[in-house]
Design a protein around this motif. Structure first.
Motif, PDB file in Angstrom:
ATOM      1  N   LEU A  89      13.567  12.075   1.586  1.00  0.00           N
ATOM      2  CA  LEU A  89      12.259  11.654   1.067  1.00  0.00           C
ATOM      3  C   LEU A  89      12.390  10.322   0.338  1.00  0.00           C
ATOM      4  N   HIS A  90      13.340  10.230  -0.585  1.00  0.00           N
ATOM      5  CA  HIS A  90      13.527   8.990  -1.342  1.00  0.00           C
ATOM      6  C   HIS A  90      13.882   7.827  -0.413  1.00  0.00           C
ATOM      7  N   ARG A  91      14.714   8.100   0.597  1.00  0.00           N
ATOM      8  CA  ARG A  91      15.143   7.034   1.492  1.00  0.00           C
ATOM      9  C   ARG A  91      13.967   6.512   2.325  1.00  0.00           C
ATOM     10  N   VAL A  92      13.184   7.413   2.900  1.00  0.00           N
ATOM     11  CA  VAL A  92      12.031   7.003   3.705  1.00  0.00           C
ATOM     12  C   VAL A  92      11.022   6.254   2.845  1.00  0.00           C
ATOM     13  N   PHE A  93      10.739   6.790   1.672  1.00  0.00           N
ATOM     14  CA  PHE A  93       9.717   6.187   0.826  1.00  0.00           C
ATOM     15  C   PHE A  93      10.145   4.795   0.372  1.00  0.00           C
ATOM     16  N   THR A  94      11.378   4.667  -0.062  1.00  0.00           N
ATOM     17  CA  THR A  94      11.855   3.375  -0.563  1.00  0.00           C
ATOM     18  C   THR A  94      11.904   2.335   0.544  1.00  0.00           C
ATOM     19  N   GLN A  95      12.332   2.741   1.744  1.00  0.00           N
ATOM     20  CA  GLN A  95      12.423   1.805   2.861  1.00  0.00           C
ATOM     21  C   GLN A  95      11.048   1.322   3.303  1.00  0.00           C
ATOM     22  N   GLN A  96      10.077   2.226   3.334  1.00  0.00           N
ATOM     23  CA  GLN A  96       8.770   1.895   3.886  1.00  0.00           C
ATOM     24  C   GLN A  96       7.788   1.351   2.846  1.00  0.00           C
ATOM     25  N   SER A  97       8.080   1.507   1.570  1.00  0.00           N
ATOM     26  CA  SER A  97       7.146   1.050   0.533  1.00  0.00           C
ATOM     27  C   SER A  97       7.723  -0.092  -0.286  1.00  0.00           C
ATOM     28  N   ARG A  98       8.604  -0.866   0.319  1.00  0.00           N
ATOM     29  CA  ARG A  98       9.161  -2.072  -0.292  1.00  0.00           C
ATOM     30  C   ARG A  98       9.849  -1.791  -1.627  1.00  0.00           C
ATOM     31  N   GLY A  99      10.604  -0.728  -1.662  1.00  0.00           N
ATOM     32  CA  GLY A  99      11.433  -0.437  -2.820  1.00  0.00           C
ATOM     33  C   GLY A  99      10.799   0.408  -3.892  1.00  0.00           C
ATOM     34  N   GLU A 100       9.496   0.701  -3.800  1.00  0.00           N
ATOM     35  CA  GLU A 100       8.840   1.518  -4.826  1.00  0.00           C
ATOM     36  C   GLU A 100       9.289   2.972  -4.685  1.00  0.00           C
ATOM     37  N   THR A 101       9.570   3.615  -5.797  1.00  0.00           N
ATOM     38  CA  THR A 101      10.020   4.999  -5.762  1.00  0.00           C
ATOM     39  C   THR A 101       8.839   5.952  -5.617  1.00  0.00           C
ATOM     40  N   VAL A 102       9.135   7.191  -5.243  1.00  0.00           N
ATOM     41  CA  VAL A 102       8.096   8.216  -5.129  1.00  0.00           C
ATOM     42  C   VAL A 102       7.411   8.425  -6.475  1.00  0.00           C
ATOM     43  N   ALA A 103       8.205   8.564  -7.539  1.00  0.00           N
ATOM     44  CA  ALA A 103       7.642   8.823  -8.867  1.00  0.00           C
ATOM     45  C   ALA A 103       6.746   7.679  -9.319  1.00  0.00           C
ATOM     46  N   ALA A 104       7.170   6.435  -9.046  1.00  0.00           N
ATOM     47  CA  ALA A 104       6.359   5.285  -9.453  1.00  0.00           C
ATOM     48  C   ALA A 104       5.039   5.247  -8.696  1.00  0.00           C
ATOM     49  N   TRP A 105       5.070   5.618  -7.411  1.00  0.00           N
ATOM     50  CA  TRP A 105       3.837   5.613  -6.622  1.00  0.00           C
ATOM     51  C   TRP A 105       2.873   6.696  -7.108  1.00  0.00           C
ATOM     52  N   ILE A 106       3.408   7.874  -7.428  1.00  0.00           N
ATOM     53  CA  ILE A 106       2.571   8.948  -7.966  1.00  0.00           C
ATOM     54  C   ILE A 106       1.931   8.494  -9.275  1.00  0.00           C
TER      55      ILE A 106
END
Length: 338
Positions: free
Chosen positions: A258-275
């Motif tokens: 999850l962290h790897r997909v999210f970071t790769q596709q959202s230009r480095g933003e973490t899941v927690a930061a996006w939430i």
């Protein structure tokens, strides 16, 4: 004025016959078919036409009409385009070659190919004693070459109806409706990326239907996964227990993936930061809403999954440079006399 990526047709000041001709012309820009209607002389329709790179989104409302493409039309010219339709209201009946006619109800999604003749009738038959309604639909047209799936397998899904309320198909339907709602604020710089997301979601949905997920390119799979993750987060922002482990479990993936997909596709933003960013933006919107002016600030924060008032105030100040109360005061100052 900011440049926009699409156009809207409402037909104000145009006669019914002229409305029909203009609406049919807009349809024909991406759908090579004949169109007829018993209501052509008194036609009242609306359409949003949005270009997403090579993908076209059509959101339209219209009286009963018929769309057809003959074998002769295919022989004369074939743009090799997939036409996908999500029916929102009304009924549709599709006839293809010698196959039985397939009917579609609101919430159903189907797809046809410009290489194959078809006859699609859209009507607004009344239900439960109600008056007849207009047909409402979202259409998506895109070159067949963009779909990285074996064409011989896709024949098994063409013309079939699929529920837009379940699984990956529901995610696709939700994304299309959301695109239409945000179309007025989309600029041409961002629309090609959104068109790519549409194709990724279509690919992911069809691959699952065909049990051909191994044929989906890794990039497309990851982009579709990210959209699914973000949609899940948006639906569950109110839950203070929303966490990476919950999100990973809902998508049957590991937290590390999850962290790897999210970071790769959202230009480095973490899941927690996006939430956190999504929650703060929802709260910021509510604090500026005159209808919610009497709702306590801590209640606004709690409804978006931030139960601790001190945490909310600190995060809000860091994100926007002023406290929640200051933001509310500034936003509502122009509404005091209402």
């Amino acid at each position: 004025m900011a440049e926009r990526a699409g156009s809207v047709f409402r037909g104000e000041g145009v006669s019914g016959k002229e409305q029909f001709d203009f609406w049919r012309e807009l349809i024909g820009q991406s759908r090579a078919s004949e169109v007829a209607s018993d209501h052509a002389d008194d036609f009242k329709a609306e359409m949003r036409h949005l270009e997403l790179g090579p993908v076209t989104l059509l959101r339209t409302s219209f009286p009963p009409a018929r769309f057809w493409r003959t074998a002769g039309m295919v022989r004369r010219s074939d743009p090799e385009v997939y036409h996908m339709t999500l029916l929102l209201d009304g009924d549709m009946a599709l006839t293809r070659d010698s196959a039985p006619t397939t009917t579609f109800a609101p919430g159903d999604l189907h797809m046809v190919h410009s290489s194959h003749p078809f006859d699609l009738r859209a009507h607004d038959a009344p239900r439960n004693g109600q008056e007849a309604r207009r047909v409402e639909a979202v259409g998506v047209d895109f070159p067949a070459s963009l779909l990285p799936l074996p064409p011989h397998q896709l024949r098994h899904v063409l013309g079939r109806g699929f529920s837009g309320r379940e699984g990956t198909c529901a995610l696709l339907a939700e994304f299309l409706i959301g695109l239409d709602r945000q179309a007025a604020v989309l600029g041409p710089a961002e629309t090609p990326r959104l068109g790519a997301v549409v194709v990724d979601l279509v690919t992911s949905w069809l691959a699952r239907e065909l049990d051909a997920e191994a044929a989906v390119p890794d990039d497309a799979r990851r982009r579709a996964m990210l959209e699914s993750i973000q949609a899940f987060i948006r639906r569950n922002l109110h839950d203070p227990e929303l966490s990476p482990s919950m999100i990973a479990a809902a998508h049957h993936i590991s937290v590390s993936y999850l962290h790897r997909v999210f970071t790769q596709q959202s230009r480095g933003e973490t899941v927690a930061a996006w939430i956190r960013g999504q929650r703060l933006e929802k709260a910021r919107r509510d604090l500026a809403d005159p209808v919610l002016r009497t709702m306590p600030i801590h209640t606004v924060a709690a409804r978006w999954g931030i139960p601790r008032a001190s945490d909310f105030s600190r995060a809000f100040q860091a994100a926007y440079g002023l406290s929640p109360s200051e933001h509310r005061h500034r936003a509502l100052s122009g509404h005091r006399g209402e």
